[in-house]
Design a protein around this motif. Sequence first.
Motif, PDB file in Angstrom:
ATOM      1  N   ASN A 145      35.879  40.958  35.338  1.00 30.94           N
ATOM      2  CA  ASN A 145      37.331  40.799  35.154  1.00 30.94           C
ATOM      3  C   ASN A 145      37.823  39.545  35.862  1.00 30.94           C
ATOM      4  O   ASN A 145      38.800  39.577  36.605  1.00 30.94           O
ATOM      5  CB  ASN A 145      38.083  42.036  35.655  1.00 30.94           C
ATOM      6  N   SER A 178      43.519  46.482  33.424  1.00 35.90           N
ATOM      7  CA  SER A 178      42.824  46.573  34.709  1.00 35.90           C
ATOM      8  C   SER A 178      43.213  45.423  35.623  1.00 35.90           C
ATOM      9  O   SER A 178      43.393  45.608  36.831  1.00 35.90           O
ATOM     10  CB  SER A 178      41.308  46.575  34.483  1.00 35.90           C
ATOM     11  N   CYS A 179      43.347  44.227  35.063  1.00 36.99           N
ATOM     12  CA  CYS A 179      43.744  43.075  35.875  1.00 36.99           C
ATOM     13  C   CYS A 179      45.166  43.242  36.409  1.00 36.99           C
ATOM     14  O   CYS A 179      45.460  42.850  37.530  1.00 36.99           O
ATOM     15  CB  CYS A 179      43.633  41.791  35.054  1.00 36.99           C
ATOM     16  N   GLN A 180      46.040  43.838  35.625  1.00 33.37           N
ATOM     17  CA  GLN A 180      47.411  44.043  36.087  1.00 33.37           C
ATOM     18  C   GLN A 180      47.491  45.111  37.170  1.00 33.37           C
ATOM     19  O   GLN A 180      48.298  45.009  38.096  1.00 33.37           O
ATOM     20  CB  GLN A 180      48.303  44.424  34.908  1.00 33.37           C
ATOM     21  N   LEU A 181      46.628  46.137  37.088  1.00 32.57           N
ATOM     22  CA  LEU A 181      46.663  47.211  38.084  1.00 32.57           C
ATOM     23  C   LEU A 181      46.069  46.775  39.414  1.00 32.57           C
ATOM     24  O   LEU A 181      46.562  47.160  40.476  1.00 32.57           O
ATOM     25  CB  LEU A 181      45.925  48.436  37.554  1.00 32.57           C
ATOM     26  N   HIS A 182      44.992  45.990  39.377  1.00 38.83           N
ATOM     27  CA  HIS A 182      44.257  45.648  40.589  1.00 38.83           C
ATOM     28  C   HIS A 182      44.490  44.215  41.045  1.00 38.83           C
ATOM     29  O   HIS A 182      43.780  43.735  41.952  1.00 38.83           O
ATOM     30  CB  HIS A 182      42.763  45.859  40.353  1.00 38.83           C
TER      31      HIS A 182
END
Length: 251
Positions: A145, A178-182
């Motif tokens: 990611n 996933s990139c926005q969450l982490h």
Amino acid sequence: MQKYLKLLQELAVDFDLFQITQVSRTLNKKADTLSKLAALTFSHFKKEIWVEEVKVKSIEEDSVSAAVEEEEQSWMTPIVEFLNKGALPIDSVEARKIKMKAPMYLLDKGILYRKSFLGPHLRYLNPTQAKSNIREVHEGMCALNSGHKTVVSKIMRLGYYWPSIYRDAAEVIRKCQSCQLHALVSKAPRHPMIPVASPWPFCKWAIDILGPFPAGPGGVKFLAVAIDYFTKWVEAKPLKTISGKQIRYFV
């Protein structure tokens, strides 16, 4: 077993030397143990035993279809037609552009490549295949990611390229959940901070009006706020209406 024997006889014709060797019992313990697992129960075992269930025989051929269907028309269509048949668009400007770009491309067995002097030729992908390629490199099984520049470098090392590769990678990664969450939360201000120098108290004031808010006790809906830049002292007063008389009284 007869099907396996028939397949073995068909494959043996392609070899110059074919030999069958009998495996001794001492070297076949693992296969014997696996063959007896079907008649055993696992309730008395304390450790877990992983058993693979094979649903398809190895002699049966699987039909594999393309993961991504290619589009009929794309930006590569006029270039492929020019390299293959010498056809050019009716528009003279577009035809001139294709003639200038044609030496940069190579058409081999219907596949368009980008020529390279110091590295291998890079295969061009249409828009549908490009997005699928970006997702596989960015969100695949062995992906990290990472950012769009790292994803683009990995795609080019795999031998693929298209003109809008950087823009498409940034667009796909921007929508990755996933990139926005982490992602790391930036604490820097969105706009550059402007320092305001105040040499002594009450030299500079700032007054603002906030609202309208839900009506409170007495029907107040607005808030007049004043702050001193030197001491950072704040004065606030709730107001029912906004008028010049109310602001003069507040000041």
